[in-house]
Design an enzyme around this catalytic site. Structure first.
Site, mmCIF file in Angstrom:
data_model
loop_
_atom_site.group_PDB
_atom_site.id
_atom_site.type_symbol
_atom_site.label_atom_id
_atom_site.label_comp_id
_atom_site.label_asym_id
_atom_site.label_seq_id
_atom_site.Cartn_x
_atom_site.Cartn_y
_atom_site.Cartn_z
ATOM 1 N N ARG A 160 0.826 -1.237 0.000
ATOM 2 C CA ARG A 160 0.000 0.000 0.000
ATOM 3 C C ARG A 160 0.849 1.271 0.000
ATOM 4 O O ARG A 160 0.451 2.294 0.559
ATOM 5 C CB ARG A 160 -0.953 0.024 1.204
ATOM 6 N N SER A 229 -11.250 -1.030 2.888
ATOM 7 C CA SER A 229 -10.488 -1.121 4.147
ATOM 8 C C SER A 229 -10.103 0.277 4.609
ATOM 9 O O SER A 229 -9.428 0.998 3.867
ATOM 10 C CB SER A 229 -9.209 -1.917 3.936
ATOM 11 N N GLU A 325 -5.559 3.748 5.660
ATOM 12 C CA GLU A 325 -5.258 3.530 4.238
ATOM 13 C C GLU A 325 -5.974 4.610 3.423
ATOM 14 O O GLU A 325 -5.472 5.079 2.400
ATOM 15 C CB GLU A 325 -5.775 2.138 3.839
HETATM 16 C C1 LIG Z 1 -15.568 -1.466 -1.696
HETATM 17 C C2 LIG Z 1 -14.105 -1.121 -1.866
HETATM 18 C C3 LIG Z 1 -13.183 -2.139 -1.976
HETATM 19 C C4 LIG Z 1 -11.816 -1.844 -2.126
HETATM 20 N N1 LIG Z 1 -10.940 -2.883 -2.237
HETATM 21 C C5 LIG Z 1 -9.615 -2.624 -2.388
HETATM 22 C C6 LIG Z 1 -8.677 -3.710 -2.537
HETATM 23 O O1 LIG Z 1 -9.055 -4.876 -2.551
HETATM 24 N N2 LIG Z 1 -7.372 -3.395 -2.670
HETATM 25 C C7 LIG Z 1 -6.920 -2.103 -2.681
HETATM 26 O O2 LIG Z 1 -5.708 -1.896 -2.824
HETATM 27 N N3 LIG Z 1 -7.788 -1.060 -2.562
HETATM 28 C C8 LIG Z 1 -9.114 -1.289 -2.410
HETATM 29 N N4 LIG Z 1 -9.999 -0.249 -2.268
HETATM 30 C C9 LIG Z 1 -9.495 1.131 -2.293
HETATM 31 C C10 LIG Z 1 -9.628 1.813 -3.692
HETATM 32 O O3 LIG Z 1 -10.395 1.039 -4.553
HETATM 33 C C11 LIG Z 1 -8.267 2.062 -4.324
HETATM 34 O O4 LIG Z 1 -7.452 2.843 -3.471
HETATM 35 C C12 LIG Z 1 -8.363 2.773 -5.672
HETATM 36 O O5 LIG Z 1 -7.095 2.820 -6.283
HETATM 37 C C13 LIG Z 1 -8.959 4.167 -5.546
HETATM 38 O O6 LIG Z 1 -9.063 4.758 -6.829
HETATM 39 P P1 LIG Z 1 -9.727 6.184 -6.979
HETATM 40 O O7 LIG Z 1 -9.544 6.615 -8.399
HETATM 41 O O8 LIG Z 1 -11.122 6.159 -6.509
HETATM 42 O O9 LIG Z 1 -8.788 7.045 -6.003
HETATM 43 P P2 LIG Z 1 -9.084 8.384 -5.190
HETATM 44 O O10 LIG Z 1 -9.785 8.067 -3.925
HETATM 45 O O11 LIG Z 1 -9.729 9.390 -6.073
HETATM 46 O O12 LIG Z 1 -7.584 8.838 -4.875
HETATM 47 C C14 LIG Z 1 -6.750 8.006 -4.077
HETATM 48 C C15 LIG Z 1 -5.341 8.603 -4.018
HETATM 49 O O13 LIG Z 1 -4.756 8.612 -5.321
HETATM 50 C C16 LIG Z 1 -4.381 9.941 -5.713
HETATM 51 N N5 LIG Z 1 -4.594 10.035 -7.159
HETATM 52 C C17 LIG Z 1 -5.714 9.724 -7.844
HETATM 53 N N6 LIG Z 1 -5.512 9.884 -9.162
HETATM 54 C C18 LIG Z 1 -4.235 10.331 -9.312
HETATM 55 C C19 LIG Z 1 -3.422 10.693 -10.437
HETATM 56 N N7 LIG Z 1 -3.849 10.622 -11.682
HETATM 57 N N8 LIG Z 1 -2.146 11.113 -10.188
HETATM 58 C C20 LIG Z 1 -1.663 11.193 -8.923
HETATM 59 N N9 LIG Z 1 -2.388 10.870 -7.822
HETATM 60 C C21 LIG Z 1 -3.647 10.438 -8.032
HETATM 61 C C22 LIG Z 1 -5.261 10.850 -4.865
HETATM 62 O O14 LIG Z 1 -4.685 12.143 -4.718
HETATM 63 C C23 LIG Z 1 -5.321 10.048 -3.567
HETATM 64 O O15 LIG Z 1 -4.150 10.255 -2.792
HETATM 65 C C24 LIG Z 1 -11.379 -0.506 -2.139
HETATM 66 C C25 LIG Z 1 -12.326 0.532 -2.031
HETATM 67 C C26 LIG Z 1 -13.683 0.227 -1.905
HETATM 68 C C27 LIG Z 1 -14.687 1.346 -1.831
#
Ligand SMILES: Cc1cc2nc3c(=O)[nH]c(=O)nc-3n(C[C@H](O)[C@H](O)[C@H](O)COP(=O)(O)OP(=O)(O)OC[C@H]3O[C@@H](n4cnc5c(N)ncnc54)[C@H](O)[C@@H]3O)c2cc1C
Length: 343
Positions: A160, A229, A325
């Site tokens: 992570r 998580s 996280e």
């Molecule tokens: C039901 C559920 C299940 C999940 N299961 C998992 C799992 O199994 N494993 C796991 O690892 N995660 C899991 N997650 C967490 C999540 O899915 C991941 O962290 C995912 O990568 C988030 O993507 P996002 O685009 O929504 O990120 P955001 O929430 O929009 O951003 C997350 C971070 O990334 C940064 N970011 C986003 N885009 C960029 C970019 N283009 N350049 C630089 N920084 C950027 C943001 O500034 C922030 O720090 C889960 C979440 C949910 C809701």
């Protein structure tokens, strides 16, 4: 560049809390990024799809929401190189690859969010992490206004973790991620829930099994707002683990390199008696104690308060400090939830 003032983020954060951005920028090309870098923004937050983001206050900082799209495939003799733009949806991208017989990401199916956010916390599930297949990350650097290629070895990938979350935080953004999928492939069925599949299972079989298990275990954020998580699984020294294990023989644990052991944060929360706990319309999920759920449109602050309460309870009972996280975003930018509270 598309720009919107007083932009509501309610529909783009999976906790579904209201927070208004004074201004949101939607860069979709390098020229837009150059323009952005000349604005001298002091605090901002880069938002993907908001599935790992807690908006703590009713006002957010300036939002930068990249809109880079496109997928390119380059077939080579022993591997397939695939480059995906940051704003592609992660799960759709996984499906895109598997449909074309490009194997590797099947265990990471149904992780919600964007491709661009995936390297930031090196997403992982069912025994696979993004780092395993990530060859290169294309990064736009605000200070030098240039595009930089970060090779796998320079990305600082760990559990992570990555350089994008640490040293490079707020210094630029991810434009695209390039993957290398070796043509020689075998299914990774090491995790419980997949071990019933035969060794001959196709990547599509694995993907479908992963989807089924995830749907049965995790609350659907579209029905019960959550961000997956909330805390990382703590990794502790072997000697400390031994002492804990002798007191709690049923504690699930996973040996790591360097004489360390990873323990399940969900188990610690459950043992602290918090599974199913609810306060101010927010709660610890009844089946999965690692997930905080927004039951009744509570504010981001109520969610943050519960997270800190959970952390204190686990600390008191086990002397282990849980690290969030989920990214906590305040009106002045992203902070560690605990640092902000303390000062
Ligand atoms: C039901 C559920 C299940 C999940 N299961 C998992 C799992 O199994 N494993 C796991 O690892 N995660 C899991 N997650 C967490 C999540 O899915 C991941 O962290 C995912 O990568 C988030 O993507 P996002 O685009 O929504 O990120 P955001 O929430 O929009 O951003 C997350 C971070 O990334 C940064 N970011 C986003 N885009 C960029 C970019 N283009 N350049 C630089 N920084 C950027 C943001 O500034 C922030 O720090 C889960 C979440 C949910 C809701």
């Amino acid at each position: 560049m598309k720009t919107i003032s007083n932009f509501s983020l309610k529909k783009i954060n999976s906790f579904n809390v209201e927070s208004i951005a004074p201004i949101a920028y939607f860069p979709s090309c390098i020229d837009d990024l150059i323009t952005l870098s000349t604005l001298g923004l002091s605090s901002f937050y880069i938002l993907g799809e908001g599935f790992n983001t807690l908006l703590v206050e009713n006002e957010s900082p300036i939002i930068i929401k990249p809109e880079f799209k496109g997928i390119e495939i380059d077939e080579q003799a022993d591997c397939t190189i695939v480059k995906a733009a940051a704003s592609e949806n992660w799960h759709e991208f996984v499906g895109f690859c598997i449909e074309r017989g490009i194997n590797g990401l099947e265990n990471l199916a149904l992780i919600p969010g964007s491709v661009g956010a995936a390297p930031v916390q090196n997403i992982g599930a069912y025994g696979v992490e993004l780092a395993q297949y990530c060859q290169e990350v294309l990064w736009f650097d605000f200070e030098t206004q240039s595009v930089i290629q970060y090779q796998h070895k320079d990305c600082g990938f760990a559990y992570r973790e990555s350089i994008f979350k640490k040293k490079l935080k707020n210094k630029g953004l991810i434009i695209s991620v390039t993957f290398c999928f070796p043509k020689k492939w075998s299914a990774n069925l090491s995790y419980a829930g997949l071990d019933h599949l035969p060794a001959s299972a196709s990547s599509k079989d694995v993907m479908n099994a992963v989807i089924k298990v995830r749907q049965s275990k995790l609350p659907d954020p579209y029905k019960l707002p959550n961000a997956g998580s909330f805390f990382k699984n703590p990794v502790i020294e072997y000697e400390r683990w031994q002492a804990l294990k002798s007191k709690h023989p049923t504690m699930p644990s996973y040996p790591q390199a360097d004489n360390k052991v990873k323990i399940a944060a969900g188990w610690l929360i459950e043992q602290a008696g918090l599974k199913g706990y609810k306060v101010n319309g927010v709660g610890v999920h009844e089946k999965q104690a690692l997930v905080i759920v927004n039951y009744e449109a509570a504010s981001g602050k109520h969610i943050a308060d519960l997270a800190l309460y959970i952390r204190r309870q686990v600390e008191e009972q086990f002397n282990i400090t849980l690290e969030p996280e989920v990214r906590a975003v305040f009106s002045k930018g992203e902070y560690n939830l605990t640092e902000y509270k303390n000062g």
